[in-house]
Design a protein around this motif. Structure first.
Motif, PDB file in Angstrom:
ATOM      1  N   ARG A  65       0.814  -1.210   0.000  1.00  0.00           N
ATOM      2  CA  ARG A  65       0.000   0.000   0.000  1.00  0.00           C
ATOM      3  C   ARG A  65       0.849   1.262   0.000  1.00  0.00           C
ATOM      4  NH1 ARG A  65      -2.542  -2.023  -2.513  1.00  0.00           N
ATOM      5  NH2 ARG A  65      -4.190  -3.450  -2.109  1.00  0.00           N
ATOM      6  N   GLN A  66       2.131   1.106  -0.379  1.00  0.00           N
ATOM      7  CA  GLN A  66       3.035   2.247  -0.479  1.00  0.00           C
ATOM      8  C   GLN A  66       3.835   2.136  -1.764  1.00  0.00           C
ATOM      9  OE1 GLN A  66       4.395   3.196   4.017  1.00  0.00           O
ATOM     10  NE2 GLN A  66       5.657   1.710   3.015  1.00  0.00           N
ATOM     11  N   SER A 115       2.898   8.885 -10.321  1.00  0.00           N
ATOM     12  CA  SER A 115       2.053   8.896  -9.127  1.00  0.00           C
ATOM     13  C   SER A 115       0.719   9.574  -9.413  1.00  0.00           C
ATOM     14  CB  SER A 115       2.760   9.565  -7.948  1.00  0.00           C
ATOM     15  OG  SER A 115       3.015  10.929  -8.222  1.00  0.00           O
ATOM     16  N   SER A 126      -2.678   7.481  -9.029  1.00  0.00           N
ATOM     17  CA  SER A 126      -3.318   7.785  -7.743  1.00  0.00           C
ATOM     18  C   SER A 126      -4.820   7.531  -7.743  1.00  0.00           C
ATOM     19  CB  SER A 126      -3.014   9.225  -7.316  1.00  0.00           C
ATOM     20  OG  SER A 126      -3.559  10.145  -8.247  1.00  0.00           O
ATOM     21  N   PRO A 161      -6.613   4.279  -5.024  1.00  0.00           N
ATOM     22  CA  PRO A 161      -6.866   5.279  -3.976  1.00  0.00           C
ATOM     23  C   PRO A 161      -6.436   4.840  -2.576  1.00  0.00           C
ATOM     24  CG  PRO A 161      -8.916   4.229  -4.657  1.00  0.00           C
ATOM     25  CD  PRO A 161      -7.843   3.751  -5.605  1.00  0.00           C
ATOM     26  N   ASP A 162      -6.265   3.527  -2.362  1.00  0.00           N
ATOM     27  CA  ASP A 162      -5.838   3.045  -1.047  1.00  0.00           C
ATOM     28  C   ASP A 162      -4.320   2.905  -0.931  1.00  0.00           C
ATOM     29  OD1 ASP A 162      -5.952   0.983  -2.916  1.00  0.00           O
ATOM     30  OD2 ASP A 162      -6.378  -0.549  -1.426  1.00  0.00           O
ATOM     31  N   GLN A 197      -0.639   4.807  -0.853  1.00  0.00           N
ATOM     32  CA  GLN A 197       0.018   6.088  -0.628  1.00  0.00           C
ATOM     33  C   GLN A 197       1.251   6.172  -1.524  1.00  0.00           C
ATOM     34  OE1 GLN A 197      -0.832   8.812   1.494  1.00  0.00           O
ATOM     35  NE2 GLN A 197      -2.755   7.659   1.371  1.00  0.00           N
ATOM     36  N   TRP A 236       4.628   8.121  -2.288  1.00  0.00           N
ATOM     37  CA  TRP A 236       5.613   8.983  -1.640  1.00  0.00           C
ATOM     38  C   TRP A 236       6.668   9.352  -2.672  1.00  0.00           C
ATOM     39  CZ3 TRP A 236       5.069  10.446   3.453  1.00  0.00           C
ATOM     40  CH2 TRP A 236       4.083   9.783   4.165  1.00  0.00           C
ATOM     41  N   SER A 244      -4.959  13.391  -2.594  1.00  0.00           N
ATOM     42  CA  SER A 244      -4.718  13.173  -1.162  1.00  0.00           C
ATOM     43  C   SER A 244      -3.799  11.993  -0.868  1.00  0.00           C
ATOM     44  CB  SER A 244      -6.050  12.976  -0.433  1.00  0.00           C
ATOM     45  OG  SER A 244      -6.718  11.828  -0.936  1.00  0.00           O
ATOM     46  N   ASN A 245      -3.620  11.089  -1.837  1.00  0.00           N
ATOM     47  CA  ASN A 245      -2.747   9.943  -1.585  1.00  0.00           C
ATOM     48  C   ASN A 245      -1.348  10.115  -2.178  1.00  0.00           C
ATOM     49  OD1 ASN A 245      -3.892   9.651  -4.163  1.00  0.00           O
ATOM     50  ND2 ASN A 245      -3.803   7.422  -4.093  1.00  0.00           N
ATOM     51  N   ASN A 299       2.218  12.088  -1.487  1.00  0.00           N
ATOM     52  CA  ASN A 299       2.996  12.795  -0.470  1.00  0.00           C
ATOM     53  C   ASN A 299       4.304  13.242  -1.102  1.00  0.00           C
ATOM     54  OD1 ASN A 299       1.372  11.865   2.090  1.00  0.00           O
ATOM     55  ND2 ASN A 299       1.672  10.070   0.805  1.00  0.00           N
TER      56      ASN A 299
END
Length: 188
Positions: free
Chosen positions: A30-31, A43, A47, A51-52, A54, A56, A79-80, A82
């Motif tokens: 999930r990353q 990304s 994204s 959606p679940d 993240q 980075w 929002s996901n 970073n």
């Protein structure tokens, strides 16, 4: 040619990232960690489909600020995603990631390092992989590109007739290619 090479590289990273997220769904990857994405849009493109997950991104502050403005021009950063604006020449990757709320250093992660390794020295590249191993959990998937090293020319073998001209051009632009991998020396 360079254009075809870049297109194939983009397709590879996109499809392999999707495959890793889809095939490892049961293992709960999930990353996604993208080191030095530059102007890549992976990304952003993934994204909404994941959606679940993240995403980075770690990039130099100068490039990161341009990315931030680009996201704003597109209506804002999902929002996901970073965005971490960090100069990894001055900060440790493992320290940066372990200090981020929401990044789980013990979780399996898809890691992308595209278009970067050949601009690092061998010692810098080894240090990056060492720090990366400290920053992601078991079951992680690392995707990266590289050039083989031409010992005779003491430069990456990019496989084109204009090899020396292209390498001289990126060196003149302040981005010399410093390292390549000898695939025969890789271990499993």
């Amino acid at each position: 040619p360079l254009g075809e090479s870049l297109a194939f590289r983009k397709v590879f990273f996109d499809s392999e990232t999707r495959k890793a997220l889809d095939q490892h769904h049961s293992s709960k990857i999930r990353q996604v960690l993208i080191i030095a994405p530059g102007y890549d849009t992976l990304s952003y493109r993934l994204s909404a489909s994941y959606p679940d997950v993240q995403f980075w991104e770690i990039d130099h502050p100068a490039t990161g600020n341009l990315r931030k403005r680009g996201f704003q021009a597109l209506g804002g950063m999902p929002s996901n995603i970073n965005l971490l604006m960090v100069d990894l020449a001055e900060s440790s990757l493992s320290d940066v990631l372990s200090s981020q709320k929401g990044f789980d250093v013990s979780a399996p992660t898809v890691v992308l390092i595209e278009g970067l390794l050949y601009y690092l020295s061998e010692a810098q590249a080894k240090n990056l992989f060492h720090r990366l191993a400290q920053s992601v959990g078991p079951g992680s998937v690392a995707l990266f590109d590289f050039f083989t090293w031409d010992e005779e020319l003491n430069c990456p073998d990019v496989g084109w007739k204009l090899n020396s001209k292209w390498i001289a051009r990126v060196k003149k632009a302040g981005e010399p290619m410093l390292w390549g991998i000898d695939p025969t020396k890789l271990s499993d």
